[in-house]
Design a protein around this motif. Structure first.
Motif, PDB file in Angstrom:
ATOM      1  N   LYS A 104       0.851  -1.197   0.000  1.00  0.00           N
ATOM      2  CA  LYS A 104       0.000   0.000   0.000  1.00  0.00           C
ATOM      3  C   LYS A 104       0.888   1.249   0.000  1.00  0.00           C
ATOM      4  O   LYS A 104       1.738   1.416   0.876  1.00  0.00           O
ATOM      5  N   VAL A 105       0.648   2.120  -0.987  1.00  0.00           N
ATOM      6  CA  VAL A 105       1.470   3.325  -1.148  1.00  0.00           C
ATOM      7  C   VAL A 105       0.599   4.561  -0.966  1.00  0.00           C
ATOM      8  O   VAL A 105      -0.468   4.677  -1.580  1.00  0.00           O
ATOM      9  N   LEU A 106       1.072   5.488  -0.144  1.00  0.00           N
ATOM     10  CA  LEU A 106       0.380   6.755   0.093  1.00  0.00           C
ATOM     11  C   LEU A 106       1.110   7.865  -0.661  1.00  0.00           C
ATOM     12  O   LEU A 106       2.295   8.108  -0.429  1.00  0.00           O
ATOM     13  N   HIS A 107       0.410   8.518  -1.587  1.00  0.00           N
ATOM     14  CA  HIS A 107       0.976   9.617  -2.383  1.00  0.00           C
ATOM     15  C   HIS A 107       0.513  10.955  -1.818  1.00  0.00           C
ATOM     16  O   HIS A 107      -0.677  11.122  -1.506  1.00  0.00           O
ATOM     17  N   ILE A 108       1.438  11.890  -1.720  1.00  0.00           N
ATOM     18  CA  ILE A 108       1.168  13.192  -1.115  1.00  0.00           C
ATOM     19  C   ILE A 108       1.507  14.300  -2.101  1.00  0.00           C
ATOM     20  O   ILE A 108       2.646  14.401  -2.567  1.00  0.00           O
ATOM     21  N   TYR A 109       0.514  15.135  -2.444  1.00  0.00           N
ATOM     22  CA  TYR A 109       0.807  16.336  -3.235  1.00  0.00           C
ATOM     23  C   TYR A 109      -0.365  17.306  -3.127  1.00  0.00           C
ATOM     24  O   TYR A 109      -1.474  16.927  -2.766  1.00  0.00           O
ATOM     25  N   ARG A 110      -0.116  18.554  -3.484  1.00  0.00           N
ATOM     26  CA  ARG A 110      -1.098  19.617  -3.306  1.00  0.00           C
ATOM     27  C   ARG A 110      -2.306  19.482  -4.218  1.00  0.00           C
ATOM     28  O   ARG A 110      -3.353  20.077  -3.967  1.00  0.00           O
ATOM     29  N   THR A 111      -2.161  18.708  -5.303  1.00  0.00           N
ATOM     30  CA  THR A 111      -3.276  18.477  -6.212  1.00  0.00           C
ATOM     31  C   THR A 111      -3.055  17.143  -6.904  1.00  0.00           C
ATOM     32  O   THR A 111      -2.014  16.503  -6.717  1.00  0.00           O
ATOM     33  N   CYS A 112      -4.022  16.705  -7.688  1.00  0.00           N
ATOM     34  CA  CYS A 112      -3.857  15.454  -8.421  1.00  0.00           C
ATOM     35  C   CYS A 112      -4.866  15.410  -9.565  1.00  0.00           C
ATOM     36  O   CYS A 112      -5.820  16.188  -9.611  1.00  0.00           O
ATOM     37  N   TYR A 113      -4.647  14.487 -10.469  1.00  0.00           N
ATOM     38  CA  TYR A 113      -5.590  14.245 -11.553  1.00  0.00           C
ATOM     39  C   TYR A 113      -6.694  13.319 -11.029  1.00  0.00           C
ATOM     40  O   TYR A 113      -6.400  12.373 -10.317  1.00  0.00           O
ATOM     41  N   PRO A 114      -7.976  13.573 -11.294  1.00  0.00           N
ATOM     42  CA  PRO A 114      -8.550  14.552 -12.220  1.00  0.00           C
ATOM     43  C   PRO A 114      -8.972  15.871 -11.575  1.00  0.00           C
ATOM     44  O   PRO A 114      -9.695  16.642 -12.198  1.00  0.00           O
ATOM     45  N   GLU A 115      -8.527  16.137 -10.335  1.00  0.00           N
ATOM     46  CA  GLU A 115      -8.860  17.421  -9.697  1.00  0.00           C
ATOM     47  C   GLU A 115      -8.350  18.573 -10.561  1.00  0.00           C
ATOM     48  O   GLU A 115      -9.058  19.544 -10.798  1.00  0.00           O
ATOM     49  N   THR A 116      -7.113  18.484 -10.983  1.00  0.00           N
ATOM     50  CA  THR A 116      -6.525  19.410 -11.955  1.00  0.00           C
ATOM     51  C   THR A 116      -5.707  18.577 -12.938  1.00  0.00           C
ATOM     52  O   THR A 116      -5.382  17.422 -12.664  1.00  0.00           O
ATOM     53  N   LYS A 117      -5.334  19.172 -14.085  1.00  0.00           N
ATOM     54  CA  LYS A 117      -4.830  18.333 -15.167  1.00  0.00           C
ATOM     55  C   LYS A 117      -3.499  18.820 -15.753  1.00  0.00           C
ATOM     56  O   LYS A 117      -3.298  18.818 -16.960  1.00  0.00           O
ATOM     57  N   GLY A 118      -2.588  19.217 -14.879  1.00  0.00           N
ATOM     58  CA  GLY A 118      -1.265  19.626 -15.331  1.00  0.00           C
ATOM     59  C   GLY A 118      -0.331  18.442 -15.520  1.00  0.00           C
ATOM     60  O   GLY A 118      -0.698  17.276 -15.304  1.00  0.00           O
ATOM     61  N   GLY A 119       0.915  18.746 -15.889  1.00  0.00           N
ATOM     62  CA  GLY A 119       1.890  17.700 -16.173  1.00  0.00           C
ATOM     63  C   GLY A 119       2.245  16.854 -14.963  1.00  0.00           C
ATOM     64  O   GLY A 119       2.341  15.626 -15.060  1.00  0.00           O
ATOM     65  N   LEU A 120       2.450  17.481 -13.793  1.00  0.00           N
ATOM     66  CA  LEU A 120       2.808  16.722 -12.598  1.00  0.00           C
ATOM     67  C   LEU A 120       1.635  15.870 -12.120  1.00  0.00           C
ATOM     68  O   LEU A 120       1.824  14.735 -11.665  1.00  0.00           O
ATOM     69  N   GLU A 121       0.427  16.408 -12.245  1.00  0.00           N
ATOM     70  CA  GLU A 121      -0.753  15.622 -11.894  1.00  0.00           C
ATOM     71  C   GLU A 121      -0.830  14.362 -12.753  1.00  0.00           C
ATOM     72  O   GLU A 121      -1.162  13.271 -12.275  1.00  0.00           O
ATOM     73  N   GLN A 122      -0.500  14.517 -14.050  1.00  0.00           N
ATOM     74  CA  GLN A 122      -0.481  13.363 -14.941  1.00  0.00           C
ATOM     75  C   GLN A 122       0.603  12.374 -14.517  1.00  0.00           C
ATOM     76  O   GLN A 122       0.405  11.150 -14.589  1.00  0.00           O
ATOM     77  N   ALA A 123       1.751  12.883 -14.097  1.00  0.00           N
ATOM     78  CA  ALA A 123       2.841  11.998 -13.682  1.00  0.00           C
ATOM     79  C   ALA A 123       2.414  11.125 -12.508  1.00  0.00           C
ATOM     80  O   ALA A 123       2.659   9.906 -12.493  1.00  0.00           O
ATOM     81  N   ILE A 124       1.770  11.735 -11.508  1.00  0.00           N
ATOM     82  CA  ILE A 124       1.272  10.964 -10.359  1.00  0.00           C
ATOM     83  C   ILE A 124       0.218   9.972 -10.813  1.00  0.00           C
ATOM     84  O   ILE A 124       0.183   8.812 -10.372  1.00  0.00           O
TER      85      ILE A 124
END
Length: 367
Positions: free
Chosen positions: A2-22
Motif C-alpha cells: 500500500k502506497v500513500l501519495h502526497i501532493y497539493r493536487t492530483c488528476y482529475p482534480e486538476t490536469k497539469g503535467g505533474l498531476e499526470q505523472a502521479i
C-alpha cells in the motif's frame, strides 16, 4: 503493498503535467497489484475512486505562493501513514515537507520535480525545513540524468538519488474523428509549429513570438495562463497574423492539433522547466521537436540531430533558424518524427515508468 501519495493536487482534480505523472505512477502500479491512495487538497472534503486508486481530498484552509495548507490535513495524513507501507512525496511542496514530520515510521521517497527558482526570498525561509526533509527520505527520484547532475539539492544527496524519467500512457488519449480534425483545420490550417502548455514566465514564449515574427512561419499556441495577456498584446502590436492563440483545449483537441502540426516547439528557457511532459506527448505522436537546451529533462527527451533540434535558451534567432530548417527539409522532419516515436516506445511508456517505481518500492520494503 500500500502506497500513500502526497501532493497539493492530483488528476482529475486538476490536469497539469505533474498531476499526470502521479496519475500514471498510480495507474500503472495499480494494474500490477499495488494499492494506491492519493492525499491532496481541494475546495471541499471528499473521497472517491479513480483508475484503481483512492483519492482523498481535504478542504484547503489557506494558501501562500501556491502552497496550500489545512490543519485537518495533518491528522488525516498521520492516520493514513500508519495504514500504508510506503509514503511517496512530491517536491517542491513545502506542506508535504511539513507533513513528513508527523509521519509514522515508514519507508519513504520523494519524486524531485524541479528546483525552486522564482521564490528566492521564501526559499531562504523554507530552506531549513527543505534540507531536513530531503535528508530524511530514503530515496530521491530525479526525472532525468541532466537534472540529477546539475541540481544543487540532488548533488548534495547524490548517494540516495535514482533517475526515473517521466512518461505518458497512450491508452488514455482519445481518438479524434474526422469532423473534429476538419473543424480545427478550418480554424488553424495544418503544417504549423505547435506549442501546448500553461503560459508561464519560464516557457520562453516571448522568444517564440519573436522567432515567428522573423520567419513568418505558422505557429499555434494552445493553453492558458498568466502570460496570455502579454503575449496577445505583442501579437496585436506587431500585427502577427501567422500566430494563433487558441486558449485552453480539451484532450481531444490536443490530439487533433498534434495530428495537423508539422512539429512541436518548446522554447522554455529557465530551469523551472525541469522536464516538459508535453515533449513526451509530441514524441508519442511522432513529431519532430525544437527545444531549448537548458540542461534539464527537456534536454534528455529531445536529442539534437536525432529526434529534433535543440537551440540555445532565450535566443529567438536560433529558434527562427531551426523552424526554417525543419520547414525547408521535409525529409529531415519526417526522419526526426520517426526517431521521436521510437524514443517514446523505448524510454517513455507508462509500462516502463510504473515498473521502475514498483522496483524501487520493492527495494524500500526489502531494506
Amino acid at each position: 503493498m500500500k502506497v500513500l501519495h502526497i501532493y497539493r493536487t492530483c488528476y482529475p482534480e486538476t490536469k497539469g503535467g505533474l498531476e499526470q505523472a502521479i496519475r500514471y505512477i498510480c495507474k500503472g502500479s495499480s494494474e500490477q497489484g499495488i494499492s494506491n491512495t492519493i492525499l491532496t487538497l481541494g475546495a471541499e472534503n471528499r473521497e472517491y475512486d479513480f483508475e484503481g486508486s483512492r483519492i482523498i481530498v481535504v478542504k484547503k484552509d489557506w494558501e501562500l505562493s501556491s502552497n496550500g495548507f489545512s490543519f485537518k490535513l495533518i491528522k488525516r495524513f498521520r492516520e493514513l501513514s500508519r495504514s500504508h507501507d510506503i509514503i511517496h512525496y512530491q517536491y517542491p511542496w513545502p506542506t508535504g515537507d511539513l507533513l513528513s514530520l508527523f509521519a509514522h515510521k515508514r519507508p519513504s521517497l520523494v519524486s524531485y520535480q524541479s528546483d525552486i527558482v522564482k521564490q528566492k526570498v521564501l526559499k531562504r525561509i523554507y530552506q531549513p525545513l527543505e534540507q531536513f526533509f530531503l535528508s530524511r527520505v530514503d530515496r530521491i527520484v530525479a526525472s532525468s540524468p541532466q537534472y540529477a547532475s546539475t541540481s544543487k539539492n540532488l548533488i548534495k544527496h547524490s548517494d540516495r538519488v535514482d533517475v526515473i524519467p517521466l512518461a505518458v500512457d497512450e491508452s488514455t488519449y482519445p481518438k479524434v474523428d474526422d469532423d473534429k480534425l476538419a473543424a480545427w483545420k478550418a480554424e488553424v490550417g495544418q503544417g504549423f509549429f505547435l506549442f501546448v502548455g500553461v503560459l508561464r514566465y519560464y516557457k520562453g514564449l516571448q522568444y517564440l513570438l519573436e522567432a515567428a515574427k522573423k520567419n513568418g512561419l505558422p505557429v499555434v499556441i494552445a493553453g492558458d495562463g498568466p502570460e496570455r495577456e502579454r503575449l496577445e498584446g505583442y501579437i496585436t502590436a506587431n500585427k502577427l497574423t501567422n500566430i494563433k492563440m487558441v486558449g485552453f483545449i480539451s484532450e481531444e483537441d490536443k490530439v487533433a492539433l498534434h495530428t495537423l502540426s508539422k512539429a512541436f516547439i518548446f522554447p522554455s528557457h529557465l530551469r523551472s522547466e525541469a522536464f516538459g511532459i508535453s515533449l513526451v506527448e509530441a514524441q508519442m505522436f511522432g513529431k519532430p521537436i525544437i527545444s531549448a537546451d537548458i540542461n534539464t529533462g527537456s534536454s534528455y527527451v529531445n536529442i539534437n540531430g536525432e529526434t529534433g533540434i535543440t537551440v540555445p535558451p532565450a535566443d529567438s534567432q536560433a529558434l527562427a533558424d531551426a523552424m526554417n530548417s525543419l520547414n525547408n527539409a521535409q525529409d529531415k522532419a519526417i526522419s526526426y518524427g520517426i526517431n521521436a516515436r521510437q524514443r517514446y516506445e523505448t524510454e517513455f511508456t507508462n509500462e516502463r515508468y510504473a515498473e521502475s517505481y514498483i522496483e524501487l518500492y520493492k527495494q524500500l520494503i526489502a531494506n
